[in-house]
Every structure is written in structure tokens, then in C-alpha cells.
Enzyme design. Structure first.
Site: not given
Length: 269
Positions: A32-34, A206
Site C-alpha cells: 500500500d502507499f499511504d 495499514d
């Protein structure tokens, strides 16, 4: 020398890396990024990967079969943050967009919804309090209330009313509600397809949408005793408990993710 057996869950870090290194040419890493590669920011447009991330992802991509970022962000945003990466695939908008080998592919069923999403974003800016940050992503609209948490109930109610009225899907996240077209696509589906020919796969997430990706790893293990899936959570004060409970391992921050990967890459040498 014989390959090691599939580790049992939860494995030790050493076991997970050893198994992966032995099958590097059949291993895939998803991120994932954020909140995983970048700290979560009040302004989504301000998010940047932590400095060590691009280099370690490129290094990882030379060691394993495939590295991909699977994000709620549009591919255009991800490209702006990772333009230097040559070997990393990008899945934007939960997989509605894919950047692979220099080309963007958009899910055809979602394209007719672009005008409706644009209209929804305009109405959100008019009808919701000004402290709500409205993020128009072409194929979805995210309503952030991180800077005004007291608006959570109002934003959620408005979102559910719009979803019911227009037949949209809702994705809840960390201080955000996202409205999406009624197209079957999520991170779990991306991972299910992405691990089809892999012997080993890792997913770093997350948020609540990442649990579907963890579940996809578990589902593959259930039907293929030789496959190993490693679910890694990144701690946060909002959804951290639920995500950590579904994971094999929890890291403290995006900076810790970069350090963990750099350390793990030494196993491949």
C-alpha cells in the site's frame, strides 16, 4: 541443498526471509502507499514516500520476480511519486487502474462513471462543511475529515445517503470515506490475481482495505500447501489494532518498512 519448508504462522522474520530468498524468482511483493511507504498527511497531495523507499523498492525489484504498489491513489499520483522506478508495477484506485510496462490500463466498466464522480465531488464541496477535504480521483471521491474529526458522523451519513441514492460502493479508511463506482474491484482481488503463479508473496498494509489483501494470501495458502504468504501491518493509531490482528508481523512506521526491506535484502546475497 534442499529448500526450507513453508513456515507456519506467525513465522519468525528469519524464516520468512529465508523461504523468500530461496524462491526469489517466484516471489512477489505488494505495498500500500499511504501509511506504508509514506506517512499519512493532513493534505493528501502533500504525501511523499520516505526518502529510502524508492531506492529499496528498485533494489527489491531486481531481486524478486515482481514488486507492485496497490493503492487507493490514482496511477497518475503514484507515477508522480515513483517516476524513477522502472521495474515496479502500480495499481491505482484499488486496481481500477494499472500501470504496467509503461502503459496505463483502466477497468472499462468504471469509465462511464467519471462524470458522476465529478458531479459528486462538486456536490460534496457544496453540501459538506468546508473543513471536509474533498479529493476527486476521476473514478472515485474521497472525503477526508482528518483535520476535523468531529465531522466523522456527518461525512459518513452523507456518504451512505449518496451511495444508496446513486448505487455507489463505500470504502471506509483512516479518517476518510471513499465513494466508488459499483464495479467489483478491491485489493483482495488484485492480490488473488497477482499471486496466481507465485510461490511466495508479501503484502504490506495499514488500513481496513488491506485486510482483504491479507485474506487473499491466506486463501491461496489454503488451496496450495507449497505457497507462502506474509502479511505485514504498519502500526497506526486509527486502524492499527484490526490490521495488526490480521497480520503476521507489525512494523512501526514507513521508515521501519524501508529499514526492514533493506535488512531482508541481505538474505538474497
Amino acid at each position: 541443498m534442499a529448500e526450507s519448508a513453508r513456515p507456519t504462522h506467525p513465522p519468525t522474520t528469519a524464516q520468512a526471509w529465508e523461504f523468500t530468498a530461496e524462491r526469489a524468482c517466484e516471489s512477489t511483493f505488494f505495498f500500500d502507499f499511504d501509511g506504508v511507504l509514506s506517512p499519512v498527511t493532513d493534505d493528501p497531495d502533500a504525501s511523499q514516500p520516505v526518502p529510502a523507499v524508492p531506492g529499496v523498492l528498485e533494489q527489491l525489484a531486481t531481486a524478486v520476480r515482481r514488486v507492485a504498489i496497490v493503492s487507493a491513489r490514482p496511477v497518475s499520483f503514484l507515477r508522480s511519486r515513483f517516476a524513477s522506478l522502472e521495474r515496479v508495477d502500480l495499481y491505482g484506485l484499488y486496481g481500477l487502474e494499472v500501470w504496467h510496462e509503461g502503459e496505463v490500463v483502466t477497468e472499462p466498466a468504471a469509465l462511464p462513471w467519471v462524470p458522476a464522480m465529478e458531479d459528486l465531488a462538486e456536490r460534496a464541496r457544496t453540501e459538506l462543511p468546508s473543513a471536509t477535504l474533498v479529493e476527486f480521483k476521476r473514478l472515485s471521491v474521497a472525503l477526508h475529515y482528518r483535520t476535523a474529526p468531529q465531522l466523522a458522523a456527518q461525512v459518513e451519513q452523507w456518504s451512505h445517503e449518496q451511495a444508496e441514492r446513486h448505487g455507489l460502493k463505500i470504502q471506509a479508511g483512516r479518517m476518510v470515506v471513499e465513494l466508488k463506482p459499483p464495479v467489483d474491484q478491491d485489493k483482495g482481488m488484485v492480490i488473488t490475481e497477482g499471486v496466481r503463479n507465485a510461490a511466495c508473496a508479501w503484502y504490506f498494509g495499514d488500513d481496513m482495505s488491506d485486510i482483504k489483501a491479507f485474506d487473499a494470501l491466506r486463501a491461496r495458502e489454503a488451496v496450495d500447501p507449497a505457497f507462502f504468504g506474509m502479511a505485514v501491518a504498519v502500526a497506526n493509531p486509527e486502524t492499527g489494532t484490526e490490521v495488526s490482528n490480521a497480520a503476521d508481523l507489525t512494523l512501526d512506521s514507513p521508515e521501519a518498512v524501508a529499514e526492514f526491506l533493506a535488512a531482508g535484502l541481505k538474505t538474497f546475497r
